[in-house]
Design an enzyme around this catalytic site. Structure first.
Site, short mmCIF file in Angstrom:
data_model
loop_
_atom_site.label_atom_id
_atom_site.label_comp_id
_atom_site.label_asym_id
_atom_site.label_seq_id
_atom_site.Cartn_x
_atom_site.Cartn_y
_atom_site.Cartn_z
CE1 TYR A 91 1.85 -5.72 12.08
CE2 TYR A 91 3.60 -7.36 12.05
CZ TYR A 91 2.54 -6.73 11.42
OH TYR A 91 2.16 -7.11 10.16
CG ASN A 127 -3.57 -2.45 5.84
OD1 ASN A 127 -3.88 -3.30 6.67
ND2 ASN A 127 -2.34 -1.98 5.73
CD GLU A 128 -1.00 -1.15 9.38
OE1 GLU A 128 -0.12 -0.52 8.75
OE2 GLU A 128 -0.74 -2.02 10.21
CD GLU A 168 -0.81 -6.49 8.35
OE1 GLU A 168 0.26 -6.09 8.85
OE2 GLU A 168 -1.37 -5.94 7.39
CG ASN A 175 -3.04 -4.84 10.56
OD1 ASN A 175 -3.85 -5.77 10.50
ND2 ASN A 175 -2.72 -4.11 9.50
CG PHE A 213 7.16 -9.34 8.74
CD1 PHE A 213 6.81 -9.33 10.09
CD2 PHE A 213 7.63 -8.16 8.19
CE1 PHE A 213 6.92 -8.17 10.84
CE2 PHE A 213 7.74 -6.99 8.93
CZ PHE A 213 7.38 -7.01 10.27
NE ARG A 260 -6.10 -7.71 5.86
CZ ARG A 260 -5.15 -6.85 6.20
NH1 ARG A 260 -4.10 -7.24 6.92
NH2 ARG A 260 -5.24 -5.58 5.86
CD1 TRP A 293 3.89 -8.98 7.57
CD2 TRP A 293 1.91 -8.72 6.55
NE1 TRP A 293 4.12 -8.35 6.37
CE2 TRP A 293 2.92 -8.19 5.74
CE3 TRP A 293 0.58 -8.68 6.11
CZ2 TRP A 293 2.65 -7.60 4.50
CZ3 TRP A 293 0.32 -8.10 4.88
CH2 TRP A 293 1.35 -7.56 4.09
CD GLN A 315 3.52 -5.10 1.97
OE1 GLN A 315 2.37 -5.09 2.36
NE2 GLN A 315 4.54 -5.19 2.79
CG HIS A 343 -2.47 -3.30 2.16
ND1 HIS A 343 -2.81 -4.29 3.06
CD2 HIS A 343 -1.24 -2.89 2.55
CE1 HIS A 343 -1.83 -4.47 3.93
NE2 HIS A 343 -0.86 -3.63 3.64
CD GLU A 389 7.54 -4.40 6.11
OE1 GLU A 389 6.78 -5.27 5.69
OE2 GLU A 389 7.18 -3.49 6.89
CD1 TRP A 390 5.23 -1.60 3.76
CD2 TRP A 390 4.74 -0.97 1.68
NE1 TRP A 390 3.97 -2.07 3.46
CE2 TRP A 390 3.64 -1.70 2.19
CE3 TRP A 390 4.64 -0.48 0.38
CZ2 TRP A 390 2.48 -1.95 1.47
CZ3 TRP A 390 3.47 -0.72 -0.35
CH2 TRP A 390 2.42 -1.43 0.19
C1 NOJ Z 1 1.44 -3.54 8.34
C2 NOJ Z 1 1.14 -3.42 6.88
O1 NOJ Z 1 -0.22 -3.63 6.66
C3 NOJ Z 1 1.98 -4.28 5.97
O2 NOJ Z 1 1.90 -3.74 4.70
C4 NOJ Z 1 3.40 -4.34 6.50
O3 NOJ Z 1 4.23 -5.02 5.62
C5 NOJ Z 1 3.39 -4.99 7.85
N1 NOJ Z 1 2.58 -4.22 8.77
C6 NOJ Z 1 4.76 -5.16 8.50
O4 NOJ Z 1 5.34 -3.94 8.73
#
Ligand code: NOJ
Length: 522
Positions: free
Chosen positions: A351, A208-209, A423, A349, A488, A118, A472, A60, A163, A479-480
C-alpha cells in the site's frame, strides 16, 4: 526506405529529445508524493497470462455469522464483547452479506472483466470445532458454489486459507497461536481445503499477513485476543516483546506443514501452487546517514525477512538474530528442511512507503526503542514534507514509486521467486467522502491504481517475475477496527440496503482490462 536528409534528422532528434524530457518530468512528478497526472498504462503493458483481479476476506464481507452451523469465530466474539470493535459499534455480523449475495458479486466481477478473485475461507464455517469436530458440509458447499460459479465465468479462484478469523474454541481450548497445537489445527484445515476444492483451485495462499497479525494481536493487542504489555499497549495479559516471536514461529510452521502436505500429496495431481502473503511496506532511509540507511535495511529484515527468509531459506534473518539473540525461537533441522523453499510464490500486499529513522544512536519513541522493533522508527515526513498524499488510513500515504521498489527488493533477496501483488488499494480520505456522489466519483482511486501499476510495469520490464495484481477491494467492506468508515472498494455498498453501486474506479478497471478508452481521458 527513403533516406532522411540531415536537417530533417536534426529536427527529428530535437523533437524526440524534447518529448522524452517531458515524459520523464511527468514520470518523476508521479513518482513523488501525489499522483498528479494519470500515467498512460495499458493492459498490454503486462504479460498475456497476467492475472488481474480483486481481493476480499471472509470476515470482512460474508456476514451470516451464525448461518448453517458456522461456529463463533475469534472476531465474532471480540466484536460482540469489546466496545468499539469496529468504529461506531460496527461488526461483521452482516458485513456485505456476501454469503447470500455471492452470485450477484460474481456477476459484478464478471462485468468488470476480472480474471481472478482472491477470497478467504472462514475456518469456523468449514471446521466449526477445529480438528476435534466434523467438517461442516454447508461450509464446504458454500465455497464449492463460489468456486464453481467463478470458473463458470472464467474467473480463477485464488484462495487464502487463513485471513485472521478462526473458531473461538481454539482460543479458549489452548490459546490458539501461542500454542504449537495450532500448527496441526491449521494443517488439518488446509488438508480439508485441498481435498474439497483443490481439483479446481490452482492458487493457495496459506496465511495472510503473518507480520501484521502478530503485531496487531500480540504486540499492540488491538485485535483479538487483545494481548500486549507496556509500552505497546495496556492489556490484561500478554508480553509484547516475546509473544509476537512465538506466534510468528507457529504461523510459519503452520504454513510449512500445509505446504509440505500440498507439495507431497496434492500438487502432483492437482498441479497448483502454494504461497505466503505478506504485508509489505517499502522502507526508505529518513536521511542519507549510514545509520538511517542501515535502519531501512533492518526494517525490511524485521518486517518482511522475518517471515519470508524462513519459508525460502529455512532461517530467520541474520539481522534479527543479532538484535534478538535467543529470544528469537530456532527451527529444528527437520523444520528447517520442510520450511526451506516451502513457498511457490510470494504474495505482496503493498500500500505504501515510509521513512525509517535509526534509534540505536538517538532516542526514539518508547515502542521504537525495542529490540523486537529493530531499534528503528517509522516516520511519514521528511523536513516537514509528507512522503505522499494521505489517505483515510493513517500511514498509508500515496507513494507509487514504492511498488516497483518493493518488488525489486523482493526479486533480488529471494532470487526472483514468482510474485503476486495480492493486495493494493486506496481508501478515500474524509475530505473526499462528503456523500455518495463524491465516494462514487473516485478519481483519486483511479489515479492511485494507474500510478502504482505504472511503477509495477517498470519492475516487470526490469525482469521481476510478477504474475498477478489484485485490487483491495472488490467492494467496500468491514475494515476491522475502522469498521465501515474506511472504504477501499471498486463498488460502494449502501449500508442500509446493501445495494452495490459501481464507482468510477470499477468502470476504469473494466475499460483497462478490456482495452477500452481510459475513463480519465473521456
Ligand atoms: C490488508 C488486509 O489483508 C485486509 O484485511 C485489510 O482490509 C487491508 N489490508 C486494508 O487495510
Amino acid at each position: 526506405m527513403k533516406r532522411m536528409k540531415s536537417p530533417t534528422i536534426f529536427l527529428f532528434f530535437f523533437f524526440f529529445l524534447i518529448s522524452t524530457c517531458a515524459l520523464l518530468l511527468e514520470a518523476s512528478n508521479n513518482g513523488g508524493g501525489g499522483s498528479k497526472e494519470v500515467p498512460d498504462i495499458k493492459r498490454s503493458d503486462f504479460p498475456l497470462g497476467f492475472l488481474f483481479g480483486a481481493a476480499t476476506s471472509a470476515y470482512q464481507i460474508e456476514g451470516a455469522y451464525l448461518d448453517d452451523s458456522k461456529s463463533l469465530s475469534n472476531w465474532d466474539v471480540f466484536c460482540h464483547s469489546v466496545v468499539g470493535c469496529g468504529r461506531n459499534g460496527s461488526n461483521g455480523d452482516i458485513a456485505d452479506d456476501h454469503y447470500h449475495r455471492f452470485l450477484k458479486d460474481i456477476e459484478i466481477m464478471h462485468s468488470i472483466g476480472l480474471k481472478a478473485y482472491r477470497f478467504s475461507i472462514s475456518w469456523a464455517r468449514v471446521l466449526p470445532r477445529g480438528r476435534s469436530g466434523e467438517v461442516n458440509p454447508a461450509g464446504v458447499r458454500f465455497y464449492n458454489m463460489i468456486i464453481d460459479n467463478l470458473i463458470l465465468k472464467g474467473i480463477e479462484p485464488f484462495v487464502t486459507i487463513f485471513h485472521g478469523d478462526f473458531p473461538q474454541e481454539l482460543e479458549d481450548k489452548y490459546g490458539s497461536w501461542l500454542n504449537a497445537e495450532m500448527t496441526e489445527e491449521f494443517a488439518h484445515l488446509a488438508e480439508i481445503c485441498f481435498k474439497s476444492f483443490g481439483d479446481r483451485v490452482k492458487y493457495w495462499a496459506t496465511i495472510n499477513e503473518p507480520n501484521i497479525f502478530t503485531d496487531l494481536s500480540y504486540q499492540r493487542g488491538v485485535f483479538p485476543p487483545s494481548r500486549c504489555s507496556e509500552p505497546f499497549g495496556n492489556c490484561i495479559h500478554g508480553n509484547s516483546d516475546v509473544e509476537p516471536l512465538i506466534v510468528m514461529h507457529n504461523l510459519l510452521l503452520a504454513h510449512g506443514k500445509a505446504a509440505k502436505l500440498y507439495h507431497e500429496n496434492f500438487q502432483p495431481k492437482q498441479g497448483g501452487s502454494i504461497g505466503l502473503v505478506m504485508h509489505c511496506f517499502m522502507y526508505e532511509p529518513l536521511t542519507d546517514s549510514e545509520l538511517d540507511r542501515k535502519a531501512a535495511k533492518r526494517a525490511l529484515a524485521f518486517n518482511i525477512g522475518w517471515s519470508l527468509d524462513p519459508v525460502i531459506f529455512g532461517e530467520y534473518p541474520e539481522e534479527m538474530r543479532e538484535y534478538l539473540g535467543t529470544k528469537l525461537p530456532s527451527f529444528s533441522i527437520e523444520e528447517k528442511n520442510f520450511l526451506k523453499n516451502s513457498t511457490d510464490f510470494i504474495g505482496i500486499n503493498h500500500y505504501t512507503t515510509i521513512y525509517t529513522k535509526d534509534c540505536t544512536n538517538s532516542g526514539c519513541s518508547p515502542t521504537a526503542n525495542r529490540a523486537i522493533k529493530g531499534f528503528l522508527e517509522m516516520v511519514e515526513e521528511r523536513d516537514g514534507v509528507p512522503i505522499g498524499e494521505p489517505t483515510k488510513v493513517k500511514g498509508f500515504s500515496v507513494v507509487p514509486r514504492g511498488m516497483g521498489e518493493i518488488v525489486n527488493y523482493i526479486k533480488i533477496r529471494y532470487n526472483n521467486t514468482p510474485m503476486f501483488i495480492t493486495e493494493n488499494g486506496y481508501s478515500t480520505p474524509d475530505v473526499d467522502a462528503k456523500g455518495i456522489k463524491e465516494l462514487v466519483n473516485d478519481v483519486k482511486r483511479v489515479k492511485f491504481h494507474t500510478a502504482y501499476l505504472a511503477s509495477l510495469a517498470e519492475s516487470i520490464i526490469g525482469g521481476a517475475d510478477v504474475r498477478g495484481y489484485f485490487i483491495w477491494s472488490l467492494m467496500d467492506n468491514f475494515e476491522w477496527l475502522q469498521g465501515y468508515d474506511v472504504k477501499f472498494g471498486l463498488y460502494y455498498i449502501d449500508r442500509r440496503t446493501l445495494t452495490r453501486l459501481p464507482k468510477l474506479s470499477a468502470k476504469w478497471y473494466e475499460n483497462f482490462l478490456k482495452n477500452k478508452s481510459d475513463v480519465m481521458k473521456l
